[in-house]
Design an enzyme around this catalytic site. Sequence first.
Site, mmCIF file in Angstrom:
data_model
loop_
_atom_site.group_PDB
_atom_site.id
_atom_site.type_symbol
_atom_site.label_atom_id
_atom_site.label_comp_id
_atom_site.label_asym_id
_atom_site.label_seq_id
_atom_site.Cartn_x
_atom_site.Cartn_y
_atom_site.Cartn_z
ATOM 1 N N ASP A 18 4.582 -65.685 65.622
ATOM 2 C CA ASP A 18 4.520 -66.296 66.951
ATOM 3 C C ASP A 18 5.847 -67.002 67.201
ATOM 4 O O ASP A 18 6.180 -67.959 66.495
ATOM 5 C CB ASP A 18 3.344 -67.291 66.955
ATOM 6 N N VAL A 41 4.236 -63.600 75.989
ATOM 7 C CA VAL A 41 5.077 -64.591 75.305
ATOM 8 C C VAL A 41 5.508 -65.699 76.276
ATOM 9 O O VAL A 41 5.636 -66.862 75.893
ATOM 10 C CB VAL A 41 6.286 -63.900 74.635
ATOM 11 N N ASP A 42 5.650 -65.351 77.545
ATOM 12 C CA ASP A 42 6.002 -66.334 78.582
ATOM 13 C C ASP A 42 4.937 -67.431 78.631
ATOM 14 O O ASP A 42 5.233 -68.632 78.606
ATOM 15 C CB ASP A 42 6.080 -65.592 79.931
ATOM 16 N N GLY A 127 5.626 -55.322 76.337
ATOM 17 C CA GLY A 127 4.214 -55.663 76.582
ATOM 18 C C GLY A 127 3.812 -55.227 77.974
ATOM 19 O O GLY A 127 3.762 -54.029 78.291
ATOM 20 N N TYR A 129 5.401 -55.028 80.552
ATOM 21 C CA TYR A 129 6.398 -54.198 81.266
ATOM 22 C C TYR A 129 6.485 -52.785 80.722
ATOM 23 O O TYR A 129 7.269 -51.975 81.198
ATOM 24 C CB TYR A 129 7.759 -54.893 81.274
HETATM 25 N N1 APR Z 1 5.421 -64.568 70.023
HETATM 26 C C1 APR Z 1 6.182 -63.457 69.908
HETATM 27 N N2 APR Z 1 5.959 -62.340 70.634
HETATM 28 C C2 APR Z 1 4.910 -62.358 71.492
HETATM 29 C C3 APR Z 1 4.070 -63.483 71.664
HETATM 30 C C4 APR Z 1 4.369 -64.622 70.879
HETATM 31 N N3 APR Z 1 3.636 -65.749 70.967
HETATM 32 N N4 APR Z 1 3.114 -63.167 72.604
HETATM 33 C C5 APR Z 1 3.349 -61.892 72.978
HETATM 34 N N5 APR Z 1 4.419 -61.398 72.308
HETATM 35 C C6 APR Z 1 5.014 -60.068 72.365
HETATM 36 C C7 APR Z 1 4.168 -58.944 72.863
HETATM 37 O O1 APR Z 1 3.311 -58.468 71.836
HETATM 38 C C8 APR Z 1 5.244 -57.929 73.224
HETATM 39 O O2 APR Z 1 5.634 -57.217 72.061
HETATM 40 O O3 APR Z 1 6.098 -60.135 73.282
HETATM 41 C C9 APR Z 1 6.432 -58.801 73.662
HETATM 42 C C10 APR Z 1 6.693 -58.792 75.163
HETATM 43 O O4 APR Z 1 5.435 -58.704 75.846
HETATM 44 P P1 APR Z 1 5.145 -59.595 77.158
HETATM 45 O O5 APR Z 1 4.999 -61.001 76.766
HETATM 46 O O6 APR Z 1 4.019 -58.896 77.878
HETATM 47 O O7 APR Z 1 6.490 -59.477 78.012
HETATM 48 P P2 APR Z 1 7.084 -58.267 78.873
HETATM 49 O O8 APR Z 1 6.556 -56.942 78.433
HETATM 50 O O9 APR Z 1 8.575 -58.490 78.837
HETATM 51 O O10 APR Z 1 6.524 -58.554 80.331
HETATM 52 C C11 APR Z 1 6.986 -59.698 81.003
HETATM 53 O O11 APR Z 1 4.778 -60.542 81.290
HETATM 54 O O12 APR Z 1 3.987 -62.567 80.598
HETATM 55 C C12 APR Z 1 4.500 -61.894 81.676
HETATM 56 O O13 APR Z 1 5.612 -63.595 82.939
HETATM 57 C C13 APR Z 1 5.818 -62.451 82.127
HETATM 58 O O14 APR Z 1 5.773 -61.184 84.138
HETATM 59 C C14 APR Z 1 6.363 -61.274 82.861
HETATM 60 C C15 APR Z 1 5.931 -60.092 82.005
#
Ligand code: APR
Length: 178
Positions: A18, A41-42, A127, A129
């Site tokens: 994490d 992760v956001d 994720g 995206y």
């Molecule tokens: N720590 C590390 N990695 C994480 C965590 C965490 N706590 N939570 C999720 N992830 C990973 C996911 O498993 C994925 O591999 O982060 C990677 C990116 O996934 P997303 O968080 O869905 O981000 P992304 O695909 O770039 O999409 C961005 O999602 O949360 C929204 O506000 C954000 O609109 C934006 C979009």
Amino acid sequence: MADALTDAIDRIRVVQGDITREAVDAIVNAANSSLLGGGGVDGAIHRVAGPELLAYCRTLGGCPTGQARITPGFHLPARWVIHTVGPVWHGGQRGEDDLLASCYRESLRQAVAHDVRTIAFPQISTGVYHFPLERACAIAAREVAAGLARSPLLAEVRLVCFTADGFAAARQAVRELA
Ligand code: APR
């Protein structure tokens, strides 16, 4: 040059976990262009950082895809959060690869500008995206190695993978650099 690349690769660590728990100088957030939080992760970063992070982000006026903005980490162990906006995957014909590469380059540029020595990245865009995982890992590994070769003051870049699949793909991508 081989020495510079080998030295750079030696400063990359692939871990599963994490990112909000990483005690590094900066963690990178996979944000959206509003910078006003979201899921994934956001959402995790905003939850741990606390409401001050959102209040600070409101003053930034958003961030275009492929660019990065830096904020304090507030209640996170990391001193800084570098917010970058990855591309949404639309099949690969809309410059997604270049935009993702830019996320890594621009985040590293922000890090170097703020004397960051250790930085952790999530797997941006893989994720919500829907960027294909292996393709994203190859771009991440290449750009991080290039950034480390350019910036000797950067001591370590961690690629923090949330899932076992992500960890395996990232580890393989770094191995293929050598
Ligand atoms: N720590 C590390 N990695 C994480 C965590 C965490 N706590 N939570 C999720 N992830 C990973 C996911 O498993 C994925 O591999 O982060 C990677 C990116 O996934 P997303 O968080 O869905 O981000 P992304 O695909 O770039 O999409 C961005 O999602 O949360 C929204 O506000 C954000 O609109 C934006 C979009």
